[in-house]
Design a protein around this motif. Sequence first.
Motif, mmCIF file in Angstrom:
data_model
loop_
_atom_site.group_PDB
_atom_site.id
_atom_site.type_symbol
_atom_site.label_atom_id
_atom_site.label_comp_id
_atom_site.label_asym_id
_atom_site.label_seq_id
_atom_site.Cartn_x
_atom_site.Cartn_y
_atom_site.Cartn_z
ATOM 1 N N ILE A 219 0.856 -1.181 0.000
ATOM 2 C CA ILE A 219 0.000 0.000 0.000
ATOM 3 C C ILE A 219 0.893 1.232 0.000
ATOM 4 C CG2 ILE A 219 -1.757 1.321 1.235
ATOM 5 C CD1 ILE A 219 -2.829 -1.270 2.376
ATOM 6 N N ILE B 145 -6.809 -5.987 6.913
ATOM 7 C CA ILE B 145 -5.361 -6.087 6.720
ATOM 8 C C ILE B 145 -4.768 -7.134 7.656
ATOM 9 C CG2 ILE B 145 -3.179 -4.847 7.024
ATOM 10 C CD1 ILE B 145 -4.660 -2.320 6.061
ATOM 11 N N THR B 146 -5.194 -7.097 8.916
ATOM 12 C CA THR B 146 -4.680 -8.064 9.892
ATOM 13 C C THR B 146 -5.064 -9.490 9.537
ATOM 14 O OG1 THR B 146 -4.770 -6.421 11.669
ATOM 15 C CG2 THR B 146 -4.718 -8.733 12.327
ATOM 16 N N VAL C 299 1.089 -7.628 4.177
ATOM 17 C CA VAL C 299 0.813 -6.295 3.654
ATOM 18 C C VAL C 299 1.934 -5.356 4.095
ATOM 19 C CG1 VAL C 299 -0.820 -4.378 3.564
ATOM 20 C CG2 VAL C 299 -1.672 -6.726 3.806
ATOM 21 N N ALA D 47 3.398 -1.414 4.056
ATOM 22 C CA ALA D 47 3.132 0.005 3.831
ATOM 23 C C ALA D 47 4.390 0.663 3.285
ATOM 24 C CB ALA D 47 2.706 0.683 5.127
ATOM 25 N N SER E 185 -1.235 -0.669 11.052
ATOM 26 C CA SER E 185 -1.991 -1.902 10.829
ATOM 27 C C SER E 185 -1.302 -2.853 9.858
ATOM 28 C CB SER E 185 -3.394 -1.572 10.299
ATOM 29 O OG SER E 185 -4.136 -0.835 11.245
ATOM 30 N N CYS E 186 -0.448 -2.314 8.997
ATOM 31 C CA CYS E 186 0.238 -3.165 8.023
ATOM 32 C C CYS E 186 1.273 -4.042 8.723
ATOM 33 C CB CYS E 186 0.900 -2.307 6.944
ATOM 34 S SG CYS E 186 -0.274 -1.468 5.850
ATOM 35 N N ASP E 187 1.592 -5.168 8.108
ATOM 36 C CA ASP E 187 2.525 -6.116 8.719
ATOM 37 C C ASP E 187 3.942 -5.567 8.757
ATOM 38 O OD1 ASP E 187 0.490 -8.200 8.969
ATOM 39 O OD2 ASP E 187 0.600 -8.291 6.787
ATOM 40 N N ALA F 46 6.337 -1.891 7.527
ATOM 41 C CA ALA F 46 6.254 -0.501 7.088
ATOM 42 C C ALA F 46 7.662 0.002 6.780
ATOM 43 C CB ALA F 46 5.597 0.368 8.152
#
Length: 275
Positions: free
Chosen positions: A65, A109-110, A116, A118, A134-136, A138
């Motif tokens: 994302i 997302i989780t 995922v 970011a 929230s992303c796995d 970043a």
Amino acid sequence: MAEIVSFRKDPDRADGLLLRSLRDGVLRLVLNDPPANALSIALLEALMAELEKAGSDVDVRVVVIASTGSVFSAGHDLKELTAHRVDEDQGAAFFEKSFRLCADLMLKITHLPKPVIAQIDGLATAAGCQLVASCDLAICTDTSTFCTPGVNIGLFCSTPMVAVTRAAHRKQAMEMLLTGETIDASTAKDFGLVNRIVPKQYLAQVVAKYAAVIAGKSPLTLKIGKEAFYRQLDLPVEAAYDYASKVMVESMLTRDAQEGIGAFLGKRKPEWKGE
């Protein structure tokens, strides 16, 4: 090639709010509503729809994302929210819809059986910071900044708090929430919000490398592992070990584990079947 997703806040716009591209197992979803990339109802729905499809798409191994412009995301669209104060219920129903949809997106997302990542270049504030948290994984540029500024406008960042307190250390999360001040990329890394900081010119390259490495793993192993990671976090340590041990046994019985161990012992590259 990027594919324009047809969700639009303004039907007269020629471009979509979300850009989509899929290559070598990596699905890129790019927020495309500059300058703020605000999480309007339309953009939230677009992201939800794409993640829903990605969950069952065997061609998608990893989701990235990202965003266009100098702001990753400014969070909820305050103009959109404020416009509904003239509603009969003073906007209560619309506010509930907006915050519920945003929470559902973070949960999606989780729970997504794909990792995922970011990709942040710029400011991530309020629900935009929530999206990062929230992303796995970043990864951000060295000029990116982060904040949960709701306290400054009389609206404590209660829903962003859920994700931020699960990503950052407790007292650092409270510092962000109580002061509303912006933190730089280095501080965000110290707090636990991001994994890596890279110069702007290398951001896409570094994210692509991470995504490619992850996309090369067994999709079934990634699915099992991601689910187990989040489930064990909420368990007492003894229960977490009991649960994780059962997951290990179940994983050992999969064809991909048999193939992976056999490939390792045979010094060859594994051929994943997702079984």
